[in-house]
Design an enzyme around this catalytic site. Structure first.
Site: not given
Ligand code: GUN
Length: 286
Positions: A56, A100, A123
């Protein structure tokens, strides 16, 4: 032997998407704006999470975003992590951020997800964004399922009216995938560990999405001739060997189109995250 299947190449598609995003960043800069800024929070040193987060950060560099990585050790407290989320919510230089997953067991994952400002939730995990997805209202969409849709569209595979079967019902993939396919007028079935006659149900699919997290779970007998098979699985079976949820060699003999692992959906997930950051930046900057 002649290749009878169509390989859905995540590298090519994600490369094109990232080029488009880089052009948007240049436009922003030309208009006097600043670079979109994605922050990532990484707890501990899990190999998979380290790899995903690194990809990412690398993608941010490729498209011209600013990125920052905030690290905590495994023993971080829930309070510390919540304080970090609140700081990022308040930070006007951060357009979007991700925490995460998975998090250590002593931390309530849902509590962290719900602490994120929905406008910065790139997200797409916050209940506000999940709700918007469920009712078909605009909002930030979860990256992996959005990437699967993008892949189907790129390949010109019709979704409207198609029979779609998803194996897996996670909040990250299975459930939002069902909603996105439904939004595009597919007839959707979600299978899981209690599903009876799973192979039989899977064989009805024009579009089969595997999101179970078990290596080689989908075998050739579960796939209709000519079906499109989207493999969301990323399973590490040896230190340097990643495989999907689909038995690629056997299934590619029957599938009409199939995604590889690695080099498939995972790359699209990262590209969709970059798109979400642009969307979040535009929403907040007006
Ligand atoms: N863990 C596995 N997939 C994801 C994802 O898409 N986002 C975050 N934050 N964690 C994950």
């Amino acid at each position: 032997m002649e290749t009878t299947y169509k390989l859905l190449d995540g590298k090519k598609i994600s490369g094109e998407i990232k080029q488009e995003i880089a052009a948007v960043v240049n436009e922003l800069l030309e208009k006097g704006g600043r670079r979109p800024h994605l922050a990532g929070v990484l707890v501990g040193h899990d190999g998979g999470s380290e790899t995903y987060m690194a990809s990412k950060v690398k993608a941010c560099e490729e498209v011209g975003f600013t990125s920052s990585l905030i690290r905590y050790e495994d023993d971080v407290t829930e309070e510390e992590l919540l304080a970090c989320v609140h700081r990022l919510n308040q930070d006007p230089t951060v357009d979007g951020f991700i925490v995460q997953l998975p998090l250590p067991k002593h931390i309530d994952e849902q509590k962290i997800i719900e602490a994120v400002d929905p406008r910065k939730d790139v997200d797409g995990f916050h209940p506000v964004n999940v709700g918007h997805l469920a009712i078909g209202a605009p909002g930030l969409r979860p990256c992996t399922p959005a990437g699967c849709i993008r892949m189907l569209d790129y390949a010109g595979i019709p979704i409207e009216g198609a029979r779609a079967v998803i194996i897996g019902r996670s909040n990250i993939v299975g459930k939002p995938m069902a909603m996105l396919l439904l939004e595009r007028h597919a007839t959707v079935t979600v299978c899981h560990s209690r599903t009876k006659n799973l192979a039989e149900v899977a064989r009805e699919a024009d579009i089969l999405v595997a999101a179970v997290g078990r290596p080689h779970f989908v075998t050739a007998d579960m796939v209709k001739e000519g079906a499109t098979v989207i493999d969301v699985g990323i399973n590490r079976i040896a230190p340097k060997t990643l495989v999907g949820d689909v038995d690629f060699d056997a299934v590619s003999e029957v599938a009409g189109a199939i995604t590889p692992v690695p080099g498939g959906v995972g790359l699209l997930t990262v590209a969709m995250l970059m798109e979400n950051v642009v969307q979040a930046a535009k929403m907040q900057r007006g």
